[in-house]
Design an enzyme around this catalytic site. Structure first.
Site, short mmCIF file in Angstrom:
data_model
loop_
_atom_site.label_atom_id
_atom_site.label_comp_id
_atom_site.label_asym_id
_atom_site.label_seq_id
_atom_site.Cartn_x
_atom_site.Cartn_y
_atom_site.Cartn_z
N LYS A 52 19.25 26.65 -11.75
CA LYS A 52 18.36 26.05 -12.47
C LYS A 52 17.58 25.20 -11.35
O LYS A 52 16.40 24.89 -11.35
CB LYS A 52 18.48 25.35 -13.64
CG LYS A 52 18.78 26.40 -14.91
CD LYS A 52 19.32 25.54 -16.03
CE LYS A 52 19.74 26.67 -17.14
NZ LYS A 52 20.57 26.21 -18.09
N GLN A 96 23.22 21.17 -21.03
CA GLN A 96 23.85 22.39 -20.79
C GLN A 96 24.98 22.67 -21.77
O GLN A 96 25.91 22.06 -22.17
CB GLN A 96 24.53 22.66 -19.30
CG GLN A 96 25.20 23.92 -19.07
CD GLN A 96 24.03 24.99 -19.05
OE1 GLN A 96 23.05 24.83 -18.34
NE2 GLN A 96 24.18 26.14 -19.54
N ASP A 119 14.42 23.39 -24.18
CA ASP A 119 15.26 24.62 -24.59
C ASP A 119 14.70 25.10 -25.99
O ASP A 119 15.12 26.02 -26.53
CB ASP A 119 16.71 24.31 -25.03
CG ASP A 119 17.63 24.52 -23.72
OD1 ASP A 119 17.02 25.61 -22.95
OD2 ASP A 119 18.58 24.04 -23.49
#
Length: 304
Positions: A52, A96, A119
């Site tokens: 990322k 994460q 997200d």
């Protein structure tokens, strides 16, 4: 023989397009910023975070990393998120997953500002997706839809079967297909006679996280086979839920693992971060952050 759907190539095109948009936005004084929080020392998560960071660099997005050791208290993590919520340089926040044992995932997700929740896991964003008026689209399902669009595959009127019911992929994937007028069935670990249902699928999305779950005899000839899962088989090789060698001669289209949905997931994260940054141009949004609902509504105009 199936057409191999090149997620890696499409993701590269999307990042290139995003880089141009990020550059234009930066010239107006707004440089998109993405904060990634990694708690614990899970090796797979560390690799994802590294990828990322590379994507951010390619797109011109400023990357902020926060690495927390195992044993970090819940309060310390939520305090960090509160600081990121208030930081004007940070437009997107990604924690994460999975989190180490002892940390409450639901509480952590709920503490993220919904307008920075790139997200799309926050309950407010999930509700907007259910309504068909998304602020952000969840990255993996959005990546699947972008792949379908790239290959001119319209879910409307097709029987779409999703294997897996997770909050991250299975449920939102079913919603996006439903919003595009697909007839959707959701299967899971307690579905009896799984093969009898998957054989009906015009579009089959496998997201159960079990290597070898979907075999060639479970596929309808000419189906579109989308493998979302990332597993390791007994030999330690990266693979999805589908037995690729058995399904590829039967299906019309198929995604490889790796190189299919995975790169698209990260590209959609970059898109969401740009969308979050763009929304700050006219002041802080109350509800929608400005994401085009094209992927939901099926417009011919796509937003990368």
């Amino acid at each position: 023989m199936a057409v191999i759907m090149d997620g890696k190539g499409l993701a590269s095109k999307i990042r290139s397009s995003l880089a141009e948009k990020v550059n234009k936005l930066s010239r107006k004084g707004i440089r998109p910023g993405l904060a990634v929080v990694l708690a614990g020392n899970d090796p797979a998560s560390a690799i994802y975070v590294k990828n990322k960071k590379a994507d951010c660099a390619e797109c011109g997005i400023e990357s902020f990393e926060y690495l927390l050791p195992d044993g970090t208290p819940q309060g310390e993590l939520t305090s960090l998120i509160a600081e990121l919520n208030a930081n004007g340089k940070i437009h997107g926040i990604l924690v994460q997953l999975p989190l180490p044992r002892g940390l409450n995932e639901a509480e952590v997700i709920a503490s993220i500002d919904p307008c920075k929740d790139v997200d799309a896991f926050h309950a407010e964003n999930v509700g907007l997706i259910c309504q068909g008026t998304p602020r952000f689209l969840p990255c993996t399902p959005a990546g699947v839809m972008a792949l379908l669009d790239e290959y001119k595959i319209d879910p409307a009127g097709k029987h779409c079967v999703v294997v897996g019911r997770s909050n991250i992929v299975g449920k939102p994937q079913a919603l996006l297909l439903l919003h595009r007028h697909g007839t959707v069935s959701i299967c899971h670990s307690r579905t009896p006679g799984l093969g009898s249902i998957t054989r009906q699928a015009d579009i089959l999305v496998a997201a159960a996280g079990k290597a070898g779950l979907i075999t060639g005899e479970m596929i309808k000839p000419g189906a579109i086979a989308i493998d979302v899962a990332m597993n390791r088989n007994e030999q330690g090789t990266l693979c999805g839920d589908m037995v690729f060698d058995e399904i590829e001669p039967i299906a019309a289209y198929i995604t490889p693992v790796p190189g299919g949905v995975g790169p698209m997931t990260r590209a959609m994260l970059m898109q969401n971060t740009l969308t979050a940054a763009e929304s700050t141009m006219n002041g802080r949004p109350v509800r929608l952050c400005g994401t085009s609902p094209d992927v939901v509504q099926g417009s011919t105009r796509r937003r990368y």
